[in-house]
Design a protein around this motif. Structure first.
Motif, PDB file in Angstrom:
ATOM      1  N   PHE A 252       9.609  10.821 -17.824  1.00  0.00           N
ATOM      2  CA  PHE A 252       8.582  10.552 -16.842  1.00  0.00           C
ATOM      3  C   PHE A 252       7.770   9.471 -17.402  1.00  0.00           C
ATOM      4  CE2 PHE A 252       9.398  14.560 -14.473  1.00  0.00           C
ATOM      5  CZ  PHE A 252       9.641  13.767 -13.159  1.00  0.00           C
ATOM      6  N   ILE A 253       7.525   9.210 -18.853  1.00  0.00           N
ATOM      7  CA  ILE A 253       7.005   8.061 -19.419  1.00  0.00           C
ATOM      8  C   ILE A 253       7.869   6.697 -18.959  1.00  0.00           C
ATOM      9  CG2 ILE A 253       6.348   7.057 -21.676  1.00  0.00           C
ATOM     10  CD1 ILE A 253       5.641   9.941 -22.658  1.00  0.00           C
ATOM     11  N   LEU A 254       9.061   6.896 -19.217  1.00  0.00           N
ATOM     12  CA  LEU A 254       9.735   5.840 -18.742  1.00  0.00           C
ATOM     13  C   LEU A 254       9.636   5.481 -17.266  1.00  0.00           C
ATOM     14  CD1 LEU A 254      13.174   6.400 -20.752  1.00  0.00           C
ATOM     15  CD2 LEU A 254      11.298   4.816 -21.526  1.00  0.00           C
ATOM     16  N   ALA A 255       9.576   6.299 -16.458  1.00  0.00           N
ATOM     17  CA  ALA A 255       9.399   6.303 -14.884  1.00  0.00           C
ATOM     18  C   ALA A 255       7.797   5.504 -14.878  1.00  0.00           C
ATOM     19  CB  ALA A 255       9.398   7.453 -14.312  1.00  0.00           C
ATOM     20  N   ALA A 256       7.084   5.872 -15.673  1.00  0.00           N
ATOM     21  CA  ALA A 256       5.801   5.040 -15.457  1.00  0.00           C
ATOM     22  C   ALA A 256       5.793   3.718 -15.498  1.00  0.00           C
ATOM     23  CB  ALA A 256       4.786   5.814 -16.427  1.00  0.00           C
TER      24      ALA A 256
ATOM     25  N   LEU B 215       0.844  -1.199  -0.169  1.00  0.00           N
ATOM     26  CA  LEU B 215       0.122  -0.066  -0.053  1.00  0.00           C
ATOM     27  C   LEU B 215       0.847   1.330  -0.033  1.00  0.00           C
ATOM     28  CD1 LEU B 215      -2.737   1.455   0.316  1.00  0.00           C
ATOM     29  CD2 LEU B 215      -2.602   1.196   2.923  1.00  0.00           C
ATOM     30  N   PHE B 216       1.936   1.319   0.806  1.00  0.00           N
ATOM     31  CA  PHE B 216       2.578   2.452   1.240  1.00  0.00           C
ATOM     32  C   PHE B 216       3.618   2.911  -0.146  1.00  0.00           C
ATOM     33  CE2 PHE B 216       1.237   2.212   5.658  1.00  0.00           C
ATOM     34  CZ  PHE B 216       0.949   3.605   5.758  1.00  0.00           C
ATOM     35  N   ALA B 217       4.204   1.615  -0.317  1.00  0.00           N
ATOM     36  CA  ALA B 217       5.170   1.610  -1.560  1.00  0.00           C
ATOM     37  C   ALA B 217       4.426   2.099  -2.996  1.00  0.00           C
ATOM     38  CB  ALA B 217       6.033   0.418  -1.758  1.00  0.00           C
ATOM     39  N   SER B 218       3.241   1.515  -3.345  1.00  0.00           N
ATOM     40  CA  SER B 218       2.658   1.728  -4.239  1.00  0.00           C
ATOM     41  C   SER B 218       2.146   3.342  -4.305  1.00  0.00           C
ATOM     42  CB  SER B 218       1.109   1.045  -4.552  1.00  0.00           C
ATOM     43  OG  SER B 218       1.566  -0.150  -4.596  1.00  0.00           O
ATOM     44  N   ALA B 219       1.800   3.827  -3.198  1.00  0.00           N
ATOM     45  CA  ALA B 219       1.231   5.227  -3.237  1.00  0.00           C
ATOM     46  C   ALA B 219       2.615   6.275  -3.285  1.00  0.00           C
ATOM     47  CB  ALA B 219       0.701   5.576  -1.778  1.00  0.00           C
ATOM     48  N   HIS B 220       3.690   5.490  -2.742  1.00  0.00           N
ATOM     49  CA  HIS B 220       5.041   6.356  -2.885  1.00  0.00           C
ATOM     50  C   HIS B 220       5.326   6.604  -4.488  1.00  0.00           C
ATOM     51  CE1 HIS B 220       9.475   6.121  -3.049  1.00  0.00           C
ATOM     52  NE2 HIS B 220       9.478   7.388  -2.693  1.00  0.00           N
ATOM     53  N   ARG B 221       5.288   5.549  -5.218  1.00  0.00           N
ATOM     54  CA  ARG B 221       5.950   5.469  -6.694  1.00  0.00           C
ATOM     55  C   ARG B 221       4.749   6.368  -7.381  1.00  0.00           C
ATOM     56  NH1 ARG B 221       8.878   2.738  -3.262  1.00  0.00           N
ATOM     57  NH2 ARG B 221      10.098   0.606  -4.178  1.00  0.00           N
ATOM     58  N   LEU B 222       3.326   6.160  -7.129  1.00  0.00           N
ATOM     59  CA  LEU B 222       2.530   6.843  -8.113  1.00  0.00           C
ATOM     60  C   LEU B 222       2.421   8.501  -7.940  1.00  0.00           C
ATOM     61  CD1 LEU B 222      -0.452   4.354  -7.587  1.00  0.00           C
ATOM     62  CD2 LEU B 222       0.947   4.835  -9.791  1.00  0.00           C
ATOM     63  N   ILE B 223       2.729   8.884  -6.513  1.00  0.00           N
ATOM     64  CA  ILE B 223       2.733  10.255  -6.337  1.00  0.00           C
ATOM     65  C   ILE B 223       4.304  10.803  -6.849  1.00  0.00           C
ATOM     66  CG2 ILE B 223       3.306  11.978  -4.155  1.00  0.00           C
ATOM     67  CD1 ILE B 223       1.328  10.037  -2.659  1.00  0.00           C
ATOM     68  N   GLY B 224       5.361  10.164  -6.748  1.00  0.00           N
ATOM     69  CA  GLY B 224       6.519  10.625  -7.155  1.00  0.00           C
ATOM     70  C   GLY B 224       6.191  10.898  -9.114  1.00  0.00           C
TER      71      GLY B 224
END
Length: 419
Positions: free
Chosen positions: A187-191, A89-98
């Motif tokens: 940022f596309i690559l980051a996604a 939960l926390f790691a997913s939120a962290h990546r998506l907010i980044g």
């Protein structure tokens, strides 16, 4: 230690063995994303958004001050029944907010770019404070103590090797497509890396979580402060972190803004740093069974001091040669230092109390890590009134001397007694 990812082999392995292998693959994708939001890529993006050196210092300090929340995270963990689910939960939120930082130029007027970035980056770093404590607790329970040095050495080498390729590709893109287009591609690559990262860390096992018998909040939080060996090392590392974060985070700023180095060259230097870090990871991993973590940690400190001292050679040697030497020392020093600090946190704490030890360590060194770049950024603004050589290498030379004295004279006493 060999890693195989064939499906017919994985199903015959224990959940812990499988988790160790998933942590390697997951780490590859995580590193690719985190690199895009740190170091020269972050500095370059901040300059694109219109940041000055003081604002860059504030952004670089945000992850460190957010680590204060790790104490709250450690308390929260005592109520968890499923660490793996909380981590996802926390790691997913962290990546998506980044990833949201890449949308700022599309949504907000230019005058709001930096304030909005700082707010999003603070949220990004705060959530990572929770994810970080949980991940460290999970991985330390998955990896047996006698294998930690070798395992993390191999994991770091593999993730860094793949990350070097990503660094090179991203550097070429940003250098070739200047301005908005280059960062949009980044940022596309980051996604893509975020999606792959989430897929793999959902496959972590969920080891049984051993909790301390004493659950009173005050007593639980104070336990690390009653450990003289831990506190002695923590005090030194806090001072070290304060000085080091006034220095190393501004290498990219000086190169890009004061020396006029092309971004592709900076990117190549970071790749060189990564390769050098791999060497540090590997050597420490191989030596971990022969030498103590204290010896390996102390041996890494002079390399980090040298990375700052070598800037002084700009006065007499060609610029590119000096930068190459700097990033070789920086990479090797960081590779061995970061690995030994991680093992120090795990090895110096009782298993049941590990989350609060990690949290206290991260919070206190995080406060130093916040003050370091914040003060460093302010100093660089003031240095504009001084001769150019003071801005380019004089400040680094002074702090490098302090680091050398700390690493060679003070550190042996700070880590003299071990369990």
């Amino acid at each position: 230690m060999r890693f195989s990812f064939k499906p017919h082999v994985l199903k015959n392995k224990s959940p812990y063995r499988l988790g160790m292998e998933m942590a390697v693959v997951e780490g590859i994708w995580a590193m690719l994303l985190l690199t895009m939001l740190s170091g020269p890529f972050l500095t370059s993006y901040l300059l694109y958004l219109g940041a000055n050196s003081q604002q860059i210092g504030i952004v670089l300090a945000v992850p460190a001050i957010a680590n204060l929340l790790q104490i709250v995270s450690a308390m929260y963990m005592q109520k968890l029944k499923n660490r793996q689910r909380a981590f996802v939960l926390f790691a997913s939120a962290h990546r998506l907010i980044g990833l949201m930082t890449g949308l700022i130029p599309f949504i907000f007027p230019k005058e709001f770019w930096m304030p909005v970035f700082i707010i999003i980056f603070l949220l990004y770093s705060s959530i990572n404070a929770f994810a970080g404590v949980i991940w460290t607790s999970l991985i330390s329970d998955m990896v047996p103590g006698q294998l930690r040095g070798k395992y993390f050495g191999i994991r770091n080498v593999i993730t860094s090797a793949v990350n070097s390729i990503g660094l090179y590709i991203t550097g070429v893109i940003i250098d070739r497509y200047e301005g908005a287009l280059g960062f949009n591609i980044m940022f596309i690559l980051a996604a893509i890396t975020v999606v792959m990262n989430i897929i793999y860390f959902t496959r972590y096992p969920n080891p049984e979580f051993e909790k301390p018998s004493e659950m009173k909040a005050g007593t639980f939080v104070l336990r690390p402060f009653m450990d003289k060996v831990f506190i002695k090392g923590l005090l030194f590392l806090t001072i070290w972190t304060f000085i080091i974060t006034m220095t190393h985070p501004f290498f990219s700023y000086v190169m890009l803004e004061l020396l006029g180095v092309r971004f592709q060259t900076v990117s190549n230097l970071v790749i060189l740093q990564t390769v050098s870090s791999m060497l540090g990871f590997y050597i420490c991993g191989q030596l971990s069974r022969k030498y103590s973590e204290r010896t390996l940690l102390l041996s890494s400190l002079p390399f980090l001091a040298a990375a700052a001292l070598i800037w002084g050679l700009l006065a007499i040697l060609p610029q590119l040669l000096v930068l190459i030497l700097i990033f070789i020392c920086l990479g090797f020093g960081l590779g061995s230092y970061n690995q030994q600090i991680f093992i120090f946190m795990i090895g110096s704490s009782p298993k049941a109390e590990r989350p609060i030890y990690i949290a206290v360590f991260s919070a206190i060194t995080g406060l130093a890590g916040f003050l370091g770049p914040t003060i460093g950024g302010t100093i660089f603004e003031q240095l504009k009134a001084f001769p150019l050589w003071v801005q380019q290498y004089g400040f680094f030379l002074m702090l490098g001397t302090v680091l050398l004295l700390l690493g060679t004279v003070v550190a042996p006493f700070a880590f003299r007694k071990q369990r």
